[in-house]
Write a protein that holds these residues in place. Structure first.
Motif, PDB file in Angstrom:
ATOM      1  N   LEU A 171       0.779  -1.174  -0.355  1.00  0.00           N
ATOM      2  CA  LEU A 171      -0.125   0.118   0.385  1.00  0.00           C
ATOM      3  C   LEU A 171       1.315   1.295   0.035  1.00  0.00           C
ATOM      4  CD1 LEU A 171      -2.352  -0.830   2.499  1.00  0.00           C
ATOM      5  CD2 LEU A 171      -2.697  -1.415   0.647  1.00  0.00           C
ATOM      6  N   SER A 172       0.358   2.582  -0.652  1.00  0.00           N
ATOM      7  CA  SER A 172       1.599   3.355  -0.546  1.00  0.00           C
ATOM      8  C   SER A 172       0.581   4.424  -0.372  1.00  0.00           C
ATOM      9  CB  SER A 172       1.501   3.358  -2.056  1.00  0.00           C
ATOM     10  OG  SER A 172       2.757   4.852  -2.481  1.00  0.00           O
ATOM     11  N   ALA A 173       0.997   5.119   0.824  1.00  0.00           N
ATOM     12  CA  ALA A 173       0.261   6.101   1.589  1.00  0.00           C
ATOM     13  C   ALA A 173       0.543   7.453   0.282  1.00  0.00           C
ATOM     14  CB  ALA A 173       0.498   6.951   2.584  1.00  0.00           C
ATOM     15  N   VAL A 174      -0.250   8.168  -0.180  1.00  0.00           N
ATOM     16  CA  VAL A 174      -0.596   9.375  -0.686  1.00  0.00           C
ATOM     17  C   VAL A 174      -0.169  10.517  -0.213  1.00  0.00           C
ATOM     18  CG1 VAL A 174      -1.612  10.603  -3.593  1.00  0.00           C
ATOM     19  CG2 VAL A 174      -1.778   8.101  -2.918  1.00  0.00           C
ATOM     20  N   TYR A 206       4.630  -4.574   1.788  1.00  0.00           N
ATOM     21  CA  TYR A 206       5.013  -3.400   2.338  1.00  0.00           C
ATOM     22  C   TYR A 206       3.904  -1.792   2.594  1.00  0.00           C
ATOM     23  CZ  TYR A 206       9.297  -5.008   0.419  1.00  0.00           C
ATOM     24  OH  TYR A 206      10.462  -6.536   0.703  1.00  0.00           O
ATOM     25  N   VAL A 207       4.186  -1.337   2.908  1.00  0.00           N
ATOM     26  CA  VAL A 207       3.177  -0.100   3.004  1.00  0.00           C
ATOM     27  C   VAL A 207       4.932   0.982   2.893  1.00  0.00           C
ATOM     28  CG1 VAL A 207       2.348   1.560   4.883  1.00  0.00           C
ATOM     29  CG2 VAL A 207       1.652  -0.489   4.864  1.00  0.00           C
ATOM     30  N   TYR A 208       4.249   2.297   1.131  1.00  0.00           N
ATOM     31  CA  TYR A 208       5.745   2.716   0.938  1.00  0.00           C
ATOM     32  C   TYR A 208       4.584   4.752   1.436  1.00  0.00           C
ATOM     33  CZ  TYR A 208       7.067  -0.463  -2.296  1.00  0.00           C
ATOM     34  OH  TYR A 208       7.698  -1.482  -2.926  1.00  0.00           O
ATOM     35  N   LEU A 209       6.566   4.746   2.008  1.00  0.00           N
ATOM     36  CA  LEU A 209       5.864   6.732   2.818  1.00  0.00           C
ATOM     37  C   LEU A 209       6.028   7.490   1.929  1.00  0.00           C
ATOM     38  CD1 LEU A 209       6.877   5.652   6.489  1.00  0.00           C
ATOM     39  CD2 LEU A 209       4.664   5.738   5.036  1.00  0.00           C
ATOM     40  N   GLY A 210       7.013   7.029   0.374  1.00  0.00           N
ATOM     41  CA  GLY A 210       7.516   8.296   0.143  1.00  0.00           C
ATOM     42  C   GLY A 210       8.538   8.589   0.496  1.00  0.00           C
ATOM     43  N   TYR A 211       8.796  10.100  -0.138  1.00  0.00           N
ATOM     44  CA  TYR A 211      10.328  10.846   0.167  1.00  0.00           C
ATOM     45  C   TYR A 211      10.109  10.862   1.814  1.00  0.00           C
ATOM     46  CZ  TYR A 211      10.271  10.272  -4.722  1.00  0.00           C
ATOM     47  OH  TYR A 211      10.487   9.929  -5.619  1.00  0.00           O
ATOM     48  N   TRP A 212      11.985  10.549   2.507  1.00  0.00           N
ATOM     49  CA  TRP A 212      11.806  10.858   4.014  1.00  0.00           C
ATOM     50  C   TRP A 212      13.367  11.864   3.944  1.00  0.00           C
ATOM     51  CZ3 TRP A 212      16.004   7.754   6.728  1.00  0.00           C
ATOM     52  CH2 TRP A 212      16.318   8.557   7.584  1.00  0.00           C
ATOM     53  N   ILE A 213      12.983  12.919   3.924  1.00  0.00           N
ATOM     54  CA  ILE A 213      14.007  14.141   4.186  1.00  0.00           C
ATOM     55  C   ILE A 213      14.080  14.126   5.386  1.00  0.00           C
ATOM     56  CG2 ILE A 213      14.007  16.324   3.511  1.00  0.00           C
ATOM     57  CD1 ILE A 213      12.359  15.700   0.960  1.00  0.00           C
ATOM     58  N   LYS A 214      15.775  13.946   6.181  1.00  0.00           N
ATOM     59  CA  LYS A 214      15.780  13.902   7.639  1.00  0.00           C
ATOM     60  C   LYS A 214      16.169  15.744   7.566  1.00  0.00           C
ATOM     61  CE  LYS A 214      19.236  12.593  10.727  1.00  0.00           C
ATOM     62  NZ  LYS A 214      20.495  11.626  10.592  1.00  0.00           N
ATOM     63  N   GLU A 215      16.469  16.687   6.721  1.00  0.00           N
ATOM     64  CA  GLU A 215      16.608  17.812   6.668  1.00  0.00           C
ATOM     65  C   GLU A 215      15.175  18.933   7.001  1.00  0.00           C
ATOM     66  OE1 GLU A 215      18.066  16.121   4.542  1.00  0.00           O
ATOM     67  OE2 GLU A 215      20.266  15.761   6.081  1.00  0.00           O
ATOM     68  N   CYS A 216      14.576  18.450   6.523  1.00  0.00           N
ATOM     69  CA  CYS A 216      12.896  19.147   6.846  1.00  0.00           C
ATOM     70  C   CYS A 216      12.140  18.625   7.171  1.00  0.00           C
ATOM     71  CB  CYS A 216      12.600  18.627   5.555  1.00  0.00           C
ATOM     72  SG  CYS A 216      10.556  19.485   5.038  1.00  0.00           S
ATOM     73  N   SER A 217      11.654  19.388   8.626  1.00  0.00           N
ATOM     74  CA  SER A 217      10.730  18.981   9.321  1.00  0.00           C
ATOM     75  C   SER A 217       9.338  18.176   9.107  1.00  0.00           C
ATOM     76  CB  SER A 217      10.551  19.990  10.521  1.00  0.00           C
ATOM     77  OG  SER A 217       9.865  21.024   9.957  1.00  0.00           O
ATOM     78  N   LYS A 218       8.497  19.020   7.832  1.00  0.00           N
ATOM     79  CA  LYS A 218       8.081  18.039   7.519  1.00  0.00           C
ATOM     80  C   LYS A 218       7.658  16.328   7.136  1.00  0.00           C
ATOM     81  CE  LYS A 218       5.573  22.858   7.062  1.00  0.00           C
ATOM     82  NZ  LYS A 218       4.932  24.039   5.814  1.00  0.00           N
ATOM     83  N   MET A 219       8.805  16.344   7.030  1.00  0.00           N
ATOM     84  CA  MET A 219       8.389  15.306   6.200  1.00  0.00           C
ATOM     85  C   MET A 219       9.841  14.430   6.554  1.00  0.00           C
ATOM     86  SD  MET A 219       7.093  16.094   3.207  1.00  0.00           S
ATOM     87  CE  MET A 219       7.772  14.516   2.231  1.00  0.00           C
ATOM     88  N   SER A 220      10.560  15.152   8.224  1.00  0.00           N
ATOM     89  CA  SER A 220      10.990  14.538   9.245  1.00  0.00           C
ATOM     90  C   SER A 220      10.780  13.069   9.808  1.00  0.00           C
ATOM     91  CB  SER A 220      12.298  14.773   9.728  1.00  0.00           C
ATOM     92  OG  SER A 220      11.258  15.510  10.622  1.00  0.00           O
TER      93      SER A 220
END
Length: 240
Positions: A171-174, A206-220
């Motif tokens: 499943l892919s979380a959009v 799997y559950v796909y979460l998209g992109y993890w961006i460690k330096e971005c608070s909204k995506m970390s």
């Protein structure tokens, strides 16, 4: 099962450098699957396994020359065990009736989406919203896309919605949007935990979460799930 399609045999185009929407003073580039190629679940499964995502009908992946901050991540659900804080979140889920329905445009979903964007993302490119933007961003004609709805038992109102796709191996979380006045219920996290439950029930790995961006608070936040698999140097690597 993962598709045997080889992404290297497909046609893509790349955007010119533009301001990064996540990291200040960074330039980003994105590659898109050619719109001449008809996408389907089989093809998208192959591409999501290579770090791609969809936005509406468009399939894309960051392709930046000097930055690799965007890391595609997925949760291997068979090995997942809930932390103490996640168990507390699940206990509070009794406030809601939780159900799944085919994703479509309707007024109640759009109004909640509009309220969420107005409250949380007025500085982003999704503000201001419109019904057409909602459809073009979240819906798809060639995938099984669903709404995971959270309905307040007392009021009968839609409190949160997680839009998700079903691919051959998960499943892919959009996108998830919710009533920000209910922040104490951690609805964004609850949506992911319920997707994990659903994937287990459907025997999808799997559950796909998209992109993890460690330096971005909204995506970390995506980096906090364990175990987690990251797509790095063209292969999936598990961190625990």
């Amino acid at each position: 099962m993962t598709s045997p399609i080889n992404p290297s045999q497909l046609s893509f185009f790349i955007t010119p450098p533009h301001d990064c929407p996540y990291l200040i003073e960074q330039k980003s580039q994105t590659i898109f699957l050619s719109p001449e190629i008809h996408a389907d679940t089989l093809l998208y499964t192959a591409l999501i396994n290579q770090g791609f995502r969809r936005s509406g009908e468009h399939i894309y992946r960051p392709q930046c020359n000097n930055c690799q901050a965007c890391i595609s991540v997925r949760i291997p659900v068979d090995h997942y065990s809930y932390s103490r804080s996640e168990k507390r979140i699940l206990k509070k889920a009794g406030k809601f009736n939780i159900s799944v329905e085919p994703a479509k445009f309707d007024q109640k979903h759009y109004l909640l989406f509009d309220q969420y964007i107005s409250a949380r993302h007025r500085d982003g490119d999704m503000f201001p919203t419109s019904p057409q933007q909602f459809k073009e961003f979240l819906l798809s004609d060639w995938l099984e896309t669903n709404h995971l709805n959270f309905i307040d038992i007392q009021t009968g109102k839609l409190s949160a919605c997680c839009v998700f796709d079903t691919v051959n191996d998960g499943l892919s979380a959009v996108y998830t949007y919710f009533d920000v006045s209910l922040e104490s219920y951690s609805l964004g996290k609850l949506a992911i935990l319920k997707l994990i439950e659903r994937a287990k029930q459907l025997k999808l790995p799997y559950v796909y979460l998209g992109y993890w961006i460690k330096e971005c608070s909204k995506m970390s936040y995506k980096g906090k799930y364990r175990p987690l698999e990251c797509f790095v140097k063209n292969r999936w690597v598990e961190i625990s």
